[in-house]
Design an enzyme around this catalytic site. Structure first.
Site, PDB file in Angstrom:
ATOM      1  N   SER A  21       3.473   6.851   2.553  1.00 63.71           N
ATOM      2  CA  SER A  21       2.950   6.173   1.366  1.00 63.71           C
ATOM      3  C   SER A  21       1.549   5.638   1.586  1.00 63.71           C
ATOM      4  O   SER A  21       1.205   5.185   2.693  1.00 63.71           O
ATOM      5  CB  SER A  21       3.881   5.010   0.998  1.00 63.71           C
ATOM      6  N   GLU A  55       0.659   2.907   0.587  1.00 67.73           N
ATOM      7  CA  GLU A  55       0.812   1.479   0.863  1.00 67.73           C
ATOM      8  C   GLU A  55       0.624   1.178   2.348  1.00 67.73           C
ATOM      9  O   GLU A  55       0.356   0.031   2.714  1.00 67.73           O
ATOM     10  CB  GLU A  55       2.193   0.994   0.399  1.00 67.73           C
ATOM     11  N   TYR A  73       7.956  -3.059   2.996  1.00 66.71           N
ATOM     12  CA  TYR A  73       8.038  -1.644   2.645  1.00 66.71           C
ATOM     13  C   TYR A  73       6.974  -0.839   3.391  1.00 66.71           C
ATOM     14  O   TYR A  73       7.274   0.198   4.008  1.00 66.71           O
ATOM     15  CB  TYR A  73       7.862  -1.478   1.132  1.00 66.71           C
TER      16      TYR A  73
END
Length: 352
Positions: free
Chosen positions: A138, A140, A162
């Protein structure tokens, strides 16, 4: 004269098959002739709405979609499933994928996202055959970005449970690739949206609220940080990139992105303007939706994917917003043509 042998169809196992990406990937693989197996969590209610249409597709010959109950926290179930199915390719899309929620349930998020990837890789390593493995990484992971734009060489600086879990999954995938020779690749996908996006994610929350406002079922939309900037693409195109990575001659890691960044506020403006509404009349800021730490600006450099996979995005930002707005209008029982043809600023807004 001997008959030529027909090769059996490839088999793929998808974790997270009932999610946005899993459903589009299953659709793509079935069209390519695969037999598709999906891992789903047992619950008291059915959660197969995104893939239910695949059972009824007249273009698919025979039953080629199979679902199996299991969980990424259960190593024995994963081992058993992989040995029974014997897939050619495994796509790990299963996740506790909501970043804000990961602040509230960090341990569960880590167990599913980080250790879930490890359990799959260890099962592959222990098996008598070695399927290819795709890990859904990801954007992120870049978090507090160290450079703009972000590429495969940009250092990670995760800012949520996460994201930290995704960093672990990324590196454990590389480790198993280098230590055991497994075909294991990471797709570092930047934000990608569609009408199948979960309703609690900000883009879908916006487009669904617009439909409810026009249907007179909702008055206000509560959001958090409007200044966060993201690189938003179209999910069906991104799952094609996943498949291309698995067909590449060797396992590599690839950034998949559009190379454009837009703020949440820009998404709001485009979505509300598309139906002739002024977003300022409906949106309220709620501190509950702010993250304790934020990834402020994400924008990807997908030049490696373009060079080696021949992949590049086609659906642009405005088109993506319009696709999602029209889909949610239809979902609410409204005719998009009654609203989306009114594009003269905000003069159609009933509150003006």
């Amino acid at each position: 004269m001997s008959k030529s042998k027909i090769s059996p169809p490839k088999k793929a196992l998808i974790t997270g098959i009932t999610g946005q990406d899993g459903s589009y990937l299953a659709e793509l693989l079935l069209k390519k002739g695969y037999v598709v197996h999906g891992l789903i969590r047992r619950s008291s209610s059915f959660n197969i709405g995104r893939i239910n249409h695949l059972y009824k597709d007249p273009h698919l010959e025979g039953v080629r979609l199979f679902l199996h109950y299991g969980d990424l926290t259960d190593a024995s179930a994963i081992n058993h499933l992989i040995r029974n199915v014997r897939p050619n390719e495994i796509y790990n899309l299963g996740s506790q994928s909501h970043v804000r929620v990961s602040f509230d349930i960090p341990e569960y998020t880590s167990d599913v996202v980080a250790l879930g990837a490890l359990r799959l890789l260890e099962a592959i390593n222990e098996a008598s055959f070695h399927p290819k493995f795709y890990q859904a990484s990801s954007s992120e992971m870049f978090g507090k970005v160290q450079e703009i734009p972000q590429s495969e060489n940009t250092p990670f600086y995760p800012r949520s449970a996460y994201a930290v879990s995704k960093v672990y999954a990324f590196w454990i995938t590389k480790h198993y690739r280098e230590a055991y020779g497994i075909f294991a690749c990471n797709g570092i996908l930047f934000n990608h949206e569609s009408p199948r996006r979960g309703e609690t994610f900000v883009t879908r929350k916006i487009t669904r609220a617009i439909a409810n406002i026009l249907a007179k079922k909702q008055d206000k939309l509560y959001l958090g940080n409007l200044n966060a900037k993201r690189d938003w693409g179209y999910a069906p195109e991104y799952v094609e990139a996943m498949w291309l990575m698995m067909q590449y001659e060797k396992p590599e890691d690839f950034v998949i992105a559009t190379g454009e960044t837009h703020s949440v506020k820009e998404f709001l403006q485009e979505a509300f303007n598309y139906v002739g509404l002024n977003w300022k009349n409906y949106v309220k800021i709620d501190q509950r939706y702010f993250r304790p730490t934020e990834a402020d600006i994400l924008i990807g450099d997908a030049s490696k994917a373009k060079k080696f996979l021949g992949w590049e995005p086609k659906v642009k930002f405005k088109d993506l917003v319009h696709i999602m707005v029209e889909s949610d209008l239809k979902e609410a029982g409204l005719n998009p043509n009654d609203f989306t043809q009114k594009k003269e600023g905000v003069k159609n807004d009933p509150k003006k």
